[in-house]
Design a protein around this motif. Structure first.
Motif, PDB file in Angstrom:
ATOM      1  N   ASN A 132       0.815  -1.212   0.000  1.00  0.00           N
ATOM      2  CA  ASN A 132       0.000   0.000   0.000  1.00  0.00           C
ATOM      3  C   ASN A 132       0.849   1.263   0.000  1.00  0.00           C
ATOM      4  O   ASN A 132       0.453   2.285  -0.570  1.00  0.00           O
ATOM      5  CB  ASN A 132      -0.957  -0.007   1.189  1.00  0.00           C
ATOM      6  N   PHE A 133       2.014   1.204   0.645  1.00  0.00           N
ATOM      7  CA  PHE A 133       2.941   2.325   0.520  1.00  0.00           C
ATOM      8  C   PHE A 133       3.392   2.448  -0.933  1.00  0.00           C
ATOM      9  O   PHE A 133       3.684   3.544  -1.422  1.00  0.00           O
ATOM     10  CB  PHE A 133       4.157   2.134   1.430  1.00  0.00           C
ATOM     11  N   GLY A 134       3.450   1.317  -1.628  1.00  0.00           N
ATOM     12  CA  GLY A 134       3.751   1.344  -3.050  1.00  0.00           C
ATOM     13  C   GLY A 134       2.681   2.074  -3.838  1.00  0.00           C
ATOM     14  O   GLY A 134       2.978   2.793  -4.794  1.00  0.00           O
ATOM     15  N   LEU A 260       7.687   5.264 -12.660  1.00  0.00           N
ATOM     16  CA  LEU A 260       7.588   5.248 -11.200  1.00  0.00           C
ATOM     17  C   LEU A 260       6.221   4.742 -10.751  1.00  0.00           C
ATOM     18  O   LEU A 260       6.105   3.934  -9.824  1.00  0.00           O
ATOM     19  CB  LEU A 260       7.833   6.653 -10.643  1.00  0.00           C
ATOM     20  N   ALA A 261       5.166   5.207 -11.439  1.00  0.00           N
ATOM     21  CA  ALA A 261       3.811   4.763 -11.104  1.00  0.00           C
ATOM     22  C   ALA A 261       3.634   3.278 -11.402  1.00  0.00           C
ATOM     23  O   ALA A 261       3.010   2.547 -10.625  1.00  0.00           O
ATOM     24  CB  ALA A 261       2.789   5.584 -11.890  1.00  0.00           C
ATOM     25  N   ILE A 262       4.177   2.817 -12.531  1.00  0.00           N
ATOM     26  CA  ILE A 262       4.071   1.398 -12.878  1.00  0.00           C
ATOM     27  C   ILE A 262       4.806   0.530 -11.868  1.00  0.00           C
ATOM     28  O   ILE A 262       4.305  -0.494 -11.402  1.00  0.00           O
ATOM     29  CB  ILE A 262       4.627   1.158 -14.298  1.00  0.00           C
ATOM     30  N   GLY A 266       2.215  -1.361  -9.356  1.00  0.00           N
ATOM     31  CA  GLY A 266       1.946  -2.731  -9.764  1.00  0.00           C
ATOM     32  C   GLY A 266       3.129  -3.652  -9.607  1.00  0.00           C
ATOM     33  O   GLY A 266       3.053  -4.704  -8.970  1.00  0.00           O
ATOM     34  N   MET A 267       4.267  -3.249 -10.156  1.00  0.00           N
ATOM     35  CA  MET A 267       5.444  -4.103 -10.145  1.00  0.00           C
ATOM     36  C   MET A 267       5.922  -4.417  -8.726  1.00  0.00           C
ATOM     37  O   MET A 267       6.431  -5.506  -8.466  1.00  0.00           O
ATOM     38  CB  MET A 267       6.565  -3.430 -10.941  1.00  0.00           C
ATOM     39  N   ILE A 268       5.751  -3.473  -7.789  1.00  0.00           N
ATOM     40  CA  ILE A 268       6.227  -3.670  -6.424  1.00  0.00           C
ATOM     41  C   ILE A 268       5.615  -4.907  -5.788  1.00  0.00           C
ATOM     42  O   ILE A 268       6.286  -5.658  -5.061  1.00  0.00           O
ATOM     43  CB  ILE A 268       5.923  -2.408  -5.561  1.00  0.00           C
ATOM     44  N   ARG A 269       4.355  -5.191  -6.065  1.00  0.00           N
ATOM     45  CA  ARG A 269       3.692  -6.349  -5.464  1.00  0.00           C
ATOM     46  C   ARG A 269       4.308  -7.648  -5.982  1.00  0.00           C
ATOM     47  O   ARG A 269       4.511  -8.594  -5.214  1.00  0.00           O
ATOM     48  CB  ARG A 269       2.185  -6.306  -5.763  1.00  0.00           C
ATOM     49  N   PHE A 270       4.602  -7.686  -7.271  1.00  0.00           N
ATOM     50  CA  PHE A 270       5.249  -8.870  -7.847  1.00  0.00           C
ATOM     51  C   PHE A 270       6.649  -9.044  -7.284  1.00  0.00           C
ATOM     52  O   PHE A 270       7.051 -10.165  -6.916  1.00  0.00           O
ATOM     53  CB  PHE A 270       5.289  -8.730  -9.369  1.00  0.00           C
ATOM     54  N   VAL A 271       7.405  -7.949  -7.215  1.00  0.00           N
ATOM     55  CA  VAL A 271       8.778  -8.022  -6.727  1.00  0.00           C
ATOM     56  C   VAL A 271       8.805  -8.455  -5.265  1.00  0.00           C
ATOM     57  O   VAL A 271       9.620  -9.294  -4.858  1.00  0.00           O
ATOM     58  CB  VAL A 271       9.495  -6.670  -6.909  1.00  0.00           C
ATOM     59  N   LEU A 272       7.902  -7.916  -4.449  1.00  0.00           N
ATOM     60  CA  LEU A 272       7.836  -8.305  -3.041  1.00  0.00           C
ATOM     61  C   LEU A 272       7.493  -9.781  -2.887  1.00  0.00           C
ATOM     62  O   LEU A 272       8.032 -10.477  -2.017  1.00  0.00           O
ATOM     63  CB  LEU A 272       6.796  -7.446  -2.299  1.00  0.00           C
ATOM     64  N   ARG A 273       6.587 -10.250  -3.729  1.00  0.00           N
ATOM     65  CA  ARG A 273       6.180 -11.654  -3.655  1.00  0.00           C
ATOM     66  C   ARG A 273       7.324 -12.583  -4.050  1.00  0.00           C
ATOM     67  O   ARG A 273       7.523 -13.641  -3.458  1.00  0.00           O
ATOM     68  CB  ARG A 273       4.961 -11.883  -4.544  1.00  0.00           C
ATOM     69  N   LEU A 313      13.063   2.014 -12.358  1.00  0.00           N
ATOM     70  CA  LEU A 313      12.893   0.611 -11.972  1.00  0.00           C
ATOM     71  C   LEU A 313      13.474   0.320 -10.589  1.00  0.00           C
ATOM     72  O   LEU A 313      13.175  -0.708  -9.992  1.00  0.00           O
ATOM     73  CB  LEU A 313      13.556  -0.302 -13.018  1.00  0.00           C
ATOM     74  N   ALA A 314      14.313   1.229 -10.086  1.00  0.00           N
ATOM     75  CA  ALA A 314      14.886   1.056  -8.745  1.00  0.00           C
ATOM     76  C   ALA A 314      13.985   1.618  -7.652  1.00  0.00           C
ATOM     77  O   ALA A 314      14.338   1.546  -6.471  1.00  0.00           O
ATOM     78  CB  ALA A 314      16.253   1.732  -8.677  1.00  0.00           C
ATOM     79  N   ALA A 315      12.815   2.135  -8.016  1.00  0.00           N
ATOM     80  CA  ALA A 315      11.969   2.842  -7.055  1.00  0.00           C
ATOM     81  C   ALA A 315      11.239   1.925  -6.076  1.00  0.00           C
ATOM     82  O   ALA A 315      10.372   2.374  -5.330  1.00  0.00           O
ATOM     83  CB  ALA A 315      10.946   3.706  -7.798  1.00  0.00           C
ATOM     84  N   VAL A 316      11.586   0.637  -6.054  1.00  0.00           N
ATOM     85  CA  VAL A 316      10.977  -0.296  -5.100  1.00  0.00           C
ATOM     86  C   VAL A 316      11.599  -0.161  -3.716  1.00  0.00           C
ATOM     87  O   VAL A 316      11.096  -0.730  -2.744  1.00  0.00           O
ATOM     88  CB  VAL A 316      11.121  -1.752  -5.589  1.00  0.00           C
TER      89      VAL A 316
END
Length: 405
Positions: A132-134, A260-262, A266-273, A313-316
């Motif tokens: 959610n912070f993402g 950054l928005a993408i 969205g991408m942050i959830r996949f990367v975290l998982r 792409l490093a914004a995670v």
């Protein structure tokens, strides 16, 4: 999507739009009111950014603490009203000192970013906070897309037009919040306001007592110092290195904001998982080092436009770190935590713009020993590498501390 979440996302998006609107015209505006060249205008830009950040640093934990005591709703709405008048003051500024006053007020009102994040923490479960912070980061990215685009277009009608637009956005946001925002601070989690915790050093010191949190705060701080190279020198870098006009600068920032928005939406959830929070932080640092090194030596404007969105792409890193730290504090201290993070970001903003603009001026002036407009990106790469070393060294202790709680 719940109305409360929608409001927070719109709030952050419009705040980012207000910031991004004025970025493309700042080099021309400072030269207009000061009658100086670009290198000296960049130094004044650093002073304005530092002043803005100093106010955020001082008031971030104060406003975060006030939101823990009196609620998120009144803090957010009052700040938006003040922000509206601040942009109007800057729109009519005829001297650098009026712009400086505007940055003082703007820094205080922008300290409510901690309250927005605390609100998101209030309505999120521990397992959902990083993602959610993402979303909050993604909303900032969307605003960062629209802001520079509009700012670049409005800049064609004069250096003042973006400020009037920013004032209108802040006013609309305040009206929207008045009707839709509900309070999340109840008596069960309300905590007294204490000056000992509400000053920036006291807030960071208090949080630093929690197991393993101090090294994470340092990693977060180093990342912020490095990341601020974008708002600090990008406009000057683009104009000096490639001869970009405000429209092109706005386009480049929009490309960055889209990615950054993408990434954070969205991408942050996949990367975290896939990687987990630790792996996400590691990946972000490694990618950032590569991106900064590439930007430091890019010589072609088209290539720079291609690299700009890839750098996002490093914004995670930020949401992953926020998620780790948010789990380490109680529900009644989310505002205090976000206030401390706001202060850490603001302290970075105090130091970074002057560092970055000074390096830029040193390597672009007529007496520069080496002409290298991208030199600030080399400094950012070194800071990211240092943060990576701290995180890798600290992680086993952090993991042990969390597993024993």
């Amino acid at each position: 999507m719940r109305p409360a979440v929608l409001f927070i996302l719109i709030t952050v998006m419009l705040d980012a739009m207000g910031i991004g609107l004025i970025v493309p015209v700042m080099p021309d505006l400072i030269q207009e009111v000061q009658g100086t060249g670009l290198s000296k205008a960049a130094l004044w830009g650093g002073v304005l950014s530092t002043t803005f950040a100093l106010m955020q640093f001082v008031f971030g934990p104060i406003i975060g603490g006030l939101s823990d005591r009196f609620g998120r709703r009144p803090v957010l709405l009052l700040s938006l009203v003040v922000m509206t008048f601040d942009y109007l003051v800057m729109a009519v500024a005829g001297s650098i000192f009026i712009l400086l006053l505007g940055r003082v007020i703007g820094g205080i009102t922008a300290a409510t970013q901690s309250t927005a994040n605390a609100y998101m923490a209030d309505i999120s479960g521990p397992e959902d906070r990083a993602a959610n912070f993402g979303l909050v980061g993604a909303a900032f990215g969307v605003g960062f897309v629209l802001g520079p685009l509009l700012g670049g277009l409005l800049g064609e009608y004069g250096t003042r037009a973006p400020f009037y637009a920013a004032a209108a956005l802040a006013a609309i946001n305040a009206i929207f919040g008045y009707f839709i925002l509900r309070e999340t601070v109840t008596d069960a989690i309300r905590r007294p306001f204490r000056w000992s915790r509400a000053n920036p050093w006291g807030s960071i010191r208090q949080l630093g007592k929690l197991p393993g949190l101090r090294p994470l705060l340092l990693v977060y701080f180093l990342y912020q110092v490095a990341f601020i190279v974008y708002p600090a020198i990008w406009s000057y870098f683009g104009k000096e290195r490639f001869g970009w006009d405000p429209s092109t600068i706005g386009l480049s920032l929009a490309l960055f904001g889209i990615m950054l928005a993408i990434v954070q939406g969205g991408m942050i959830r996949f990367v975290l998982r896939v990687l987990g929070e630790r792996g996400t932080v590691l990946y972000g640092h490694l990618f950032d080092i590569a991106a900064f090194m590439a930007l430091a030596f890019v010589a072609n404007g088209t290539v720079a436009l291609i690299l700009t969105p890839l750098a996002a792409l490093a914004a995670v890193i930020t949401p992953a770190l926020q998620g780790i730290m948010s789990k380490a504090v109680g529900k009644d201290a989310q505002g205090e935590l976000q206030g401390a993070l706001t202060s850490a970001s603001a302290l970075a903003m105090i130091l970074s713009p002057m560092m970055m603009t000074s390096v830029f001026a040193s390597f672009t002036s007529s007496t520069a020993p080496l002409y290298l407009p991208g030199a600030p990106f080399l400094l950012s790469a070194a800071l990211i590498a240092l943060g990576l070393c701290v995180f890798v060294t600290f992680w086993p202790k952090q993991r042990t501390a969390m597993n024993t709680e």
